[in-house]
Scaffold this motif. Sequence first.
Motif, PDB file in Angstrom:
ATOM      1  N   UNK A 100      10.508 -10.420 -20.015  1.00  0.00           N
ATOM      2  CA  UNK A 100      11.730 -10.781 -19.309  1.00  0.00           C
ATOM      3  C   UNK A 100      11.850 -10.172 -17.924  1.00  0.00           C
ATOM      4  N   UNK A 101      11.473  -8.914 -17.778  1.00  0.00           N
ATOM      5  CA  UNK A 101      11.683  -8.247 -16.505  1.00  0.00           C
ATOM      6  C   UNK A 101      10.757  -7.041 -16.395  1.00  0.00           C
ATOM      7  N   UNK A 102      10.658  -6.505 -15.186  1.00  0.00           N
ATOM      8  CA  UNK A 102       9.851  -5.301 -14.956  1.00  0.00           C
ATOM      9  C   UNK A 102      10.326  -4.632 -13.678  1.00  0.00           C
ATOM     10  N   UNK A 103      10.042  -3.356 -13.557  1.00  0.00           N
ATOM     11  CA  UNK A 103      10.395  -2.622 -12.341  1.00  0.00           C
ATOM     12  C   UNK A 103       9.401  -1.485 -12.156  1.00  0.00           C
ATOM     13  N   UNK A 104       9.407  -0.905 -10.959  1.00  0.00           N
ATOM     14  CA  UNK A 104       8.478   0.165 -10.615  1.00  0.00           C
ATOM     15  C   UNK A 104       9.213   1.499 -10.648  1.00  0.00           C
ATOM     16  N   UNK A 105       8.730   2.421 -11.471  1.00  0.00           N
ATOM     17  CA  UNK A 105       9.301   3.763 -11.532  1.00  0.00           C
ATOM     18  C   UNK A 105       8.923   4.563 -10.283  1.00  0.00           C
ATOM     19  N   UNK A 106       9.659   5.626  -9.975  1.00  0.00           N
ATOM     20  CA  UNK A 106       9.298   6.449  -8.815  1.00  0.00           C
ATOM     21  C   UNK A 106       7.870   6.992  -8.876  1.00  0.00           C
ATOM     22  N   UNK A 107       7.327   7.114 -10.073  1.00  0.00           N
ATOM     23  CA  UNK A 107       5.946   7.582 -10.232  1.00  0.00           C
ATOM     24  C   UNK A 107       4.918   6.518  -9.895  1.00  0.00           C
TER      25      UNK A 107
END
Length: 281
Positions: free
Chosen positions: A248-255
């Motif tokens: 459904x979705x994804x995002x980029x962590x600060x790492x």
Amino acid sequence: QNEPKWGPQHAGKHSFDNNGGHRRLAAHESSVDSRPVVPVPVQWPAAFEPDHLACGPHSAENHVAAVTVTGFGALVPLGAASGQAVASPFTLEGLLELGMARSVTWGHSGLLVLTGSGKIASCPMHSIRTGKVTCTPLSVPPLPGVNGAMQAAVVEVEGLLRAAVAGAGSVSLMHLGAGEEGGQIWYTIGSVELPQDSEVTSVAATHDKLLVTTKDGVAHHWDLVDGLPTSAHATRDIPAAGDRRSWQSACVLPTGKIMRLASSWQRAKGGASTFRSELLL
């Protein structure tokens, strides 16, 4: 909308042409093997079925936010000492008159919600512990091209708004600037191409990353400088056994790691199967 000619307002430190690039980039992608994704144990609020995922910035102290199209959300702490993260529910108030949430990004000023009308709402997170977050529409033109099944995202970078809008076979990169006759207008400053027949399920962006997730769970991502890709070659992050889940979705962590939101059939206590949301790293 025609792309504007480069002028002083578009000048920046990074010259893509000097690096051998073009404003419309072909979908050449680096070849990588699939990798196993690891479920993040989460105790969701009852009957909660999120649609969007937003990774918090460094200041968010290792949290992600999962949000439904109607503005119900859950704040998930990562790295819980107990092994299972307990998600705290919250509500985004003030979105109904703007339309369903189409994407959510999390910056230093809080959440930016792109709605189905193309309008953008700002939702500061300082009151999230109360379970209610007040969202107010920004006084900017609606983002063009947000209709039907189109996926898009908006991000604030040093006080300026940038956007990425997925169309048929490509993603347009835009920024909000001054119009020739006053006011503000969305300018298309570049684009990247996607593999043929790609079905985009979500678009996410940060100040230096563009992330496009397709129906098969593959995350295509590019490094950005001044809102433009540094290379025509997208890096692909391919989850093993991707056909077993609904991505459904994804995002980029600060790492730099990619967090995914997906759903799958899981066997519950008593033997019954239920369709449950899950986070995966």
